[in-house]
Design an enzyme around this catalytic site. Structure first.
Site, mmCIF file in Angstrom:
data_model
loop_
_atom_site.group_PDB
_atom_site.id
_atom_site.type_symbol
_atom_site.label_atom_id
_atom_site.label_comp_id
_atom_site.label_asym_id
_atom_site.label_seq_id
_atom_site.Cartn_x
_atom_site.Cartn_y
_atom_site.Cartn_z
ATOM 1 N NE ARG A 59 5.306 -17.783 28.233
ATOM 2 C CZ ARG A 59 5.672 -19.044 27.912
ATOM 3 N NH1 ARG A 59 4.844 -19.971 27.908
ATOM 4 N NH2 ARG A 59 7.054 -19.142 27.870
ATOM 5 C CB THR A 60 5.238 -11.122 26.665
ATOM 6 O OG1 THR A 60 5.459 -11.926 27.892
ATOM 7 C CG2 THR A 60 4.904 -9.802 27.182
ATOM 8 C CE LYS A 87 20.280 -3.002 8.028
ATOM 9 N NZ LYS A 87 19.072 -2.294 7.457
ATOM 10 N NE ARG A 109 9.960 -9.388 27.433
ATOM 11 C CZ ARG A 109 9.430 -10.561 27.620
ATOM 12 N NH1 ARG A 109 10.126 -11.615 27.210
ATOM 13 N NH2 ARG A 109 8.505 -10.712 28.388
ATOM 14 C CG HIS A 137 7.003 -9.189 32.700
ATOM 15 N ND1 HIS A 137 6.103 -8.562 31.948
ATOM 16 C CD2 HIS A 137 7.398 -10.333 32.137
ATOM 17 C CE1 HIS A 137 5.850 -9.589 31.022
ATOM 18 N NE2 HIS A 137 6.729 -10.493 31.240
#
Lengths: 311, 178
Positions: A59-60, A87, A109, A137
């Site tokens: 969604r975000t 890596k 995020r 958030h």
């Protein structure tokens, strides 16, 4: 006229009541663009937005990407499963490398709370938080508030019940920060192991001893997802027991006001925190939340580009 | 403000100008068919309502009225966007094949009109766009002219022309500030 003067949006805690109202009002104006035949305005033409996601998201990330594209910005997505982070590159090095490509906004995020403040000190572009650990958030908090405002025309004086794993929920934290600034009262319920100590000090917040107490006469019922990836196995015995004490079902929903709305930030564990019938029921505004997400993120992208540089 | 203010038009004068513009719009377009009025926020949107009222008084029919906010289409802040709130664009009908009368309060550089026309094009392909303004103060920076003008006011670049509205969004007066 109100002006937005922040270069970054990392937490609703950092924003004033006026900032939040401005973002919501801009989102209300931008919503119309999403219903046009030609869903695009030229506002951020020539701006580059990097969506840097260290945690899974549908969604975000999609919502931020669509928001950027509708404003004509160029958006690039980086998910860490396919990036150099696997890596062993550090966040700091990744950021400096991305910065060499001259982005205007990085939407990130990350699983570490506060990582955006660390990043903001290293870069000269705007940083928008799309979720950091168990901290905040902000875009979800704003879209939740816009959804409540759509239903009631105001936020002042609303009784909002938030039920579930408050401790691990950045959604709850952003909502608590925003809602208390805008005059709503927040009632929290959840297993004692999932209620952060001292949360009532955040303002007009009441910690309830049972879910029923929180639901009583609520205008808004916000259910949270049980975050199995974040909490491990120790905080609750099993999903069935959780569901019995803290799940929303057709019976306990009657404790809330008759036309109360039910919200959930998604993704939903059907049958755990909400019964399927309440997810799909008439009081459910969950898809409205998703719809509002695009407009809210457009407003965030727009305002960080417009703010005076260097607060 | 301590600056000099001259009242160029009062409420009655503005109303007469809007009535005349309404007549001219009807004359040029031979009636109300396919006409829509779109006002530019905020002043132009209020004036569009006024012109629409006059048109319905004269011709009897209702004319669709919409409003456009041009904040998202501006060009005068490259790099730095304005950080104010964005107004609502409300065009609840298709512009496909319509004769659009775009309404603004003061015509100056023409850049607002350019932005508004770009915005309108995103709502379909109108048959034509005509421009109605209450005041034309000159100093165009783009090849744009008005089809219907309330009054031409020669100004210097240092002056400022403003249309003042009351709390019910009715035009009160036009003032020139030096």
């Amino acid at each position: 006229m109100a002006e937005f003067k922040h270069k970054h949006i990392i937490a609703l805690r950092d924003l004033s009541k006026e900032d939040i109202e401005l973002l919501i009002s801009t989102a209300e104006s931008m919503r119309e663009i999403n219903n046009r035949d030609i869903k695009k305005v030229p506002t951020l033409r020539g701006k580059t937005i990097i969506n840097l996601f260290y945690e899974a998201s549908t969604r975000t990330r999609t919502s931020f990407e669509i928001a950027g594209k509708r404003l004509s910005a160029d958006t690039v997505n980086i998910t860490t499963s396919s990036s150099s982070a696997t890596k062993g590159e550090t966040l700091s090095d990744t950021a400096l490398n991305l910065l060499a490509m001259k982005p205007d906004i990085i939407v990130m995020r990350h699983s570490v709370s506060g990582s955006h403040y660390f990043l903001a000190n290293k870069v000269n572009c705007s940083i928008i938080n799309a979720g950091d650990g168990a901290h905040e958030h902000p875009s979800q908090g704003l879209l939740d508030m816009l959804t409540m405002k759509d239903r009631y025309g105001r936020l002042d004086g609303l009784k909002v019940a938030i039920v579930g794993d408050i401790t691990h929920s950045r959604v709850a934290r952003s909502n608590i920060q925003g809602l208390t600034k805008l005059g709503s009262s927040v009632f929290l319920a959840g297993p004692p192991t999932m209620l952060p100590p001292g949360v009532e000090k955040l303002g007009n917040v009441t910690v309830c001893s049972s879910m029923n107490e929180a639901l009583q006469d609520a205008d808004v019922v916000m259910m949270l997802r049980i975050q199995q990836e974040r909490q491990g196995k120790t905080l609750m015995p099993n999903a069935r027991e959780y569901s019995r004490y803290f799940g929303l079902n057709p019976n306990n929903i009657k404790l809330a006001k008759p036309n109360a709305i039910v919200m959930h930030p998604g993704p939903i564990n059907r049958g755990v925190e909400m019964s399927s019938s309440t997810v799909d029921g008439e009081q459910s505004w969950i898809l409205k939340q998703v719809e509002n997400g695009v407009a809210v993120r457009m407003a965030m992208l727009y305002h960080v580009c417009g703010g005076e540089m260097g607060e | 403000m301590s600056s000099d203010k001259t009242v160029l038009m009062d409420g009655a004068g503005i109303k007469r100008a809007l009535t005349r513009i309404a007549h001219e719009v009807l004359e040029r377009n031979k009636g109300v068919s396919d006409i829509v009025l779109i006002g530019i926020r905020s002043g132009g949107a209020f004036l569009a309502d006024g012109i629409a009222q006059q048109i319905s008084v004269i011709e009897g029919g209702e004319v669709p009225v919409g409003a456009v906010d041009i904040t998202l289409y501006r060009d005068d802040c490259s790099g730095q966007l304005p950080h104010q709130a964005v107004g609502k664009t409300e065009i609840p009908f298709s512009l496909e094949g319509k004769k659009v009368i775009l309404v603004d309060d003061v015509l100056y550089t023409g850049r607002t009109i350019r932005a508004a026309m770009d915005a309108l094009m995103d709502f379909g392909r109108p048959r034509c766009i005509q421009l109605a303004v209450l005041i034309d103060r000159g100093h165009r920076e783009l090849p744009i002219r008005a089809d219907f003008v309330g009054r031409n006011v020669p100004t210097s670049l240092k002056e400022n022309v403003q249309v003042i509205f009351d709390e019910t969004n009715q035009p009160l007066e036009v003032v020139l500030e030096k």
